[in-house]
Design an enzyme around this catalytic site. Sequence first.
Site, PDB file in Angstrom:
ATOM      1  N   GLY A  45       0.775  -1.246   0.000  1.00 16.86           N
ATOM      2  CA  GLY A  45       0.000   0.000   0.000  1.00 16.86           C
ATOM      3  C   GLY A  45       0.802   1.289   0.000  1.00 16.86           C
ATOM      4  O   GLY A  45       0.387   2.278  -0.592  1.00 16.86           O
ATOM      5  N   ASP A 104      -5.020   2.756  10.722  1.00 19.33           N
ATOM      6  CA  ASP A 104      -6.406   2.393  10.982  1.00 19.33           C
ATOM      7  C   ASP A 104      -6.513   1.998  12.463  1.00 19.33           C
ATOM      8  O   ASP A 104      -6.628   2.872  13.325  1.00 19.33           O
ATOM      9  CB  ASP A 104      -6.718   1.235  10.016  1.00 19.33           C
ATOM     10  CG  ASP A 104      -8.168   0.850   9.944  1.00 19.33           C
ATOM     11  OD1 ASP A 104      -9.016   1.727  10.108  1.00 19.33           O
ATOM     12  OD2 ASP A 104      -8.466  -0.337   9.697  1.00 19.33           O
ATOM     13  N   LYS A 132      -7.205   7.340   9.906  1.00 17.28           N
ATOM     14  CA  LYS A 132      -8.629   7.156  10.248  1.00 17.28           C
ATOM     15  C   LYS A 132      -8.694   7.051  11.769  1.00 17.28           C
ATOM     16  O   LYS A 132      -8.729   5.945  12.317  1.00 17.28           O
ATOM     17  CB  LYS A 132      -9.117   5.819   9.689  1.00 17.28           C
ATOM     18  CG  LYS A 132      -9.718   5.837   8.324  1.00 17.28           C
ATOM     19  CD  LYS A 132     -10.368   4.462   8.093  1.00 17.28           C
ATOM     20  CE  LYS A 132     -10.335   4.052   6.665  1.00 17.28           C
ATOM     21  NZ  LYS A 132     -10.821   2.670   6.476  1.00 17.28           N
ATOM     22  N   PHE A 153     -14.114   3.178   3.670  1.00 14.48           N
ATOM     23  CA  PHE A 153     -13.106   2.360   3.007  1.00 14.48           C
ATOM     24  C   PHE A 153     -12.605   3.065   1.753  1.00 14.48           C
ATOM     25  O   PHE A 153     -13.369   3.385   0.853  1.00 14.48           O
ATOM     26  CB  PHE A 153     -13.669   0.984   2.655  1.00 14.48           C
ATOM     27  CG  PHE A 153     -12.574   0.010   2.363  1.00 14.48           C
ATOM     28  CD1 PHE A 153     -11.895  -0.629   3.397  1.00 14.48           C
ATOM     29  CD2 PHE A 153     -12.167  -0.235   1.057  1.00 14.48           C
ATOM     30  CE1 PHE A 153     -10.846  -1.486   3.138  1.00 14.48           C
ATOM     31  CE2 PHE A 153     -11.123  -1.095   0.782  1.00 14.48           C
ATOM     32  CZ  PHE A 153     -10.462  -1.728   1.827  1.00 14.48           C
ATOM     33  N   VAL A 154     -11.299   3.310   1.698  1.00 14.01           N
ATOM     34  CA  VAL A 154     -10.739   4.064   0.581  1.00 14.01           C
ATOM     35  C   VAL A 154      -9.781   3.212  -0.263  1.00 14.01           C
ATOM     36  O   VAL A 154      -9.186   2.253   0.241  1.00 14.01           O
ATOM     37  CB  VAL A 154      -9.995   5.339   1.067  1.00 14.01           C
ATOM     38  CG1 VAL A 154     -10.977   6.377   1.568  1.00 14.01           C
ATOM     39  CG2 VAL A 154      -8.965   5.018   2.142  1.00 14.01           C
ATOM     40  N   ASP A 160      -5.789  -0.762  -1.761  1.00  7.99           N
ATOM     41  CA  ASP A 160      -6.580  -1.679  -2.586  1.00  7.99           C
ATOM     42  C   ASP A 160      -7.896  -2.070  -1.962  1.00  7.99           C
ATOM     43  O   ASP A 160      -8.079  -1.973  -0.745  1.00  7.99           O
ATOM     44  CB  ASP A 160      -5.789  -2.964  -2.829  1.00  7.99           C
ATOM     45  CG  ASP A 160      -5.735  -3.849  -1.578  1.00  7.99           C
ATOM     46  OD1 ASP A 160      -5.281  -3.349  -0.530  1.00  7.99           O
ATOM     47  OD2 ASP A 160      -6.166  -5.011  -1.642  1.00  7.99           O
ATOM     48  N   ARG A 166      -5.151  -0.173  -6.773  1.00 11.19           N
ATOM     49  CA  ARG A 166      -3.922   0.408  -6.199  1.00 11.19           C
ATOM     50  C   ARG A 166      -3.333   1.466  -7.131  1.00 11.19           C
ATOM     51  O   ARG A 166      -2.695   2.415  -6.686  1.00 11.19           O
ATOM     52  CB  ARG A 166      -2.863  -0.684  -6.004  1.00 11.19           C
ATOM     53  CG  ARG A 166      -3.164  -1.660  -4.881  1.00 11.19           C
ATOM     54  CD  ARG A 166      -1.907  -2.457  -4.574  1.00 11.19           C
ATOM     55  NE  ARG A 166      -2.152  -3.660  -3.801  1.00 11.19           N
ATOM     56  CZ  ARG A 166      -2.262  -3.694  -2.468  1.00 11.19           C
ATOM     57  NH1 ARG A 166      -2.144  -2.582  -1.770  1.00 11.19           N
ATOM     58  NH2 ARG A 166      -2.468  -4.826  -1.839  1.00 11.19           N
TER      59      ARG A 166
HETATM   60  P1  IMP Z   1      -3.776  -1.037  11.042  1.00  9.11           P
HETATM   61  O1  IMP Z   1      -3.504   0.393  11.380  1.00  9.11           O
HETATM   62  O2  IMP Z   1      -2.806  -2.009  11.622  1.00  9.11           O
HETATM   63  O3  IMP Z   1      -5.207  -1.412  11.331  1.00  9.11           O
HETATM   64  O4  IMP Z   1      -3.586  -1.343   9.538  1.00  9.11           O
HETATM   65  C1  IMP Z   1      -3.605  -0.497   8.531  1.00  9.11           C
HETATM   66  C2  IMP Z   1      -3.624  -1.327   7.271  1.00  9.11           C
HETATM   67  O5  IMP Z   1      -4.978  -1.763   6.995  1.00  9.11           O
HETATM   68  C3  IMP Z   1      -3.210  -0.482   6.102  1.00  9.11           C
HETATM   69  O6  IMP Z   1      -1.843  -0.625   5.837  1.00  9.11           O
HETATM   70  C4  IMP Z   1      -4.070  -1.023   4.981  1.00  9.11           C
HETATM   71  O7  IMP Z   1      -3.403  -2.093   4.331  1.00  9.11           O
HETATM   72  C5  IMP Z   1      -5.309  -1.560   5.638  1.00  9.11           C
HETATM   73  N1  IMP Z   1      -6.443  -0.604   5.529  1.00  9.11           N
HETATM   74  C6  IMP Z   1      -7.031   0.058   6.539  1.00  9.11           C
HETATM   75  N2  IMP Z   1      -8.024   0.845   6.099  1.00  9.11           N
HETATM   76  C7  IMP Z   1      -8.058   0.686   4.756  1.00  9.11           C
HETATM   77  C8  IMP Z   1      -8.878   1.276   3.698  1.00  9.11           C
HETATM   78  O8  IMP Z   1      -9.777   2.114   3.903  1.00  9.11           O
HETATM   79  N3  IMP Z   1      -8.596   0.865   2.433  1.00  9.11           N
HETATM   80  C9  IMP Z   1      -7.630  -0.054   2.148  1.00  9.11           C
HETATM   81  N4  IMP Z   1      -6.834  -0.606   3.092  1.00  9.11           N
HETATM   82  C10 IMP Z   1      -7.058  -0.247   4.387  1.00  9.11           C
HETATM   83 MG    MG Z   2      -0.858  -1.798   4.464  1.00  6.22          MG
END
Ligand code: IMP
Ligand code: MG
Length: 178
Positions: A45, A104, A132, A153-154, A160, A166
Amino acid sequence: MAETNEHIHVILPEEELDKRIRELGAEISEDYKGESVMMIGVLRGAAFFTCELAKRVTVPVTMEFMSTSSYGSGTVSSGEVVLKQDVELPVEGRNIIICEDIIDSGNTLHYLSKLFKDRKAKSVRLCAMLDKPDRREVDVKVDYTGFTIPDEFVVGYGLDYDQKYRNLPYIGVVTFDK
Ligand code: IMP
Ligand code: MG
């Protein structure tokens, strides 16, 4: 561009992303004046973001990529992050900036921040193109944030949905026909 039952509503056009990345690049260049940085992009990503940002940093840069996955069923993450692909260069004594597409739950950046601190990096800072905050499960301090977005969701600019979109040069929200 979208498949038949999927629609993408642009929330961050290319020009806006480009402008913000230039600003972050200038900020990083100022913060690390007289030093060098190792920018570590989290695949897949953050690939575009990391590369575009690195182009705007004027202090010496080395670039690395790594990948992680979080275990869990479906879209619910367990919070356990697993290292899938590691960096190659030694990180001890280096200024590290971990570059992510989006923060996230915070689990990924929390895990990576600890990993590089344990490896005795000189400094570890976190940089996320998108944040987020509504979804945060662990408290993580992000040093450089591109944009704060609502809980939707983006896709695009590296992000992706089911491995698609992507390559979009902008960021959009995906919606689905019922
Ligand atoms: P976290 O902060 O460990 O929950 O993980 C973040 C990862 O979740 C990111 O690197 C993305 O791969 C994935 N992710 C979270 N939100 C989104 C979204 O809205 N679109 C696409 N991937 C997302
Ligand atoms: Mg990621």
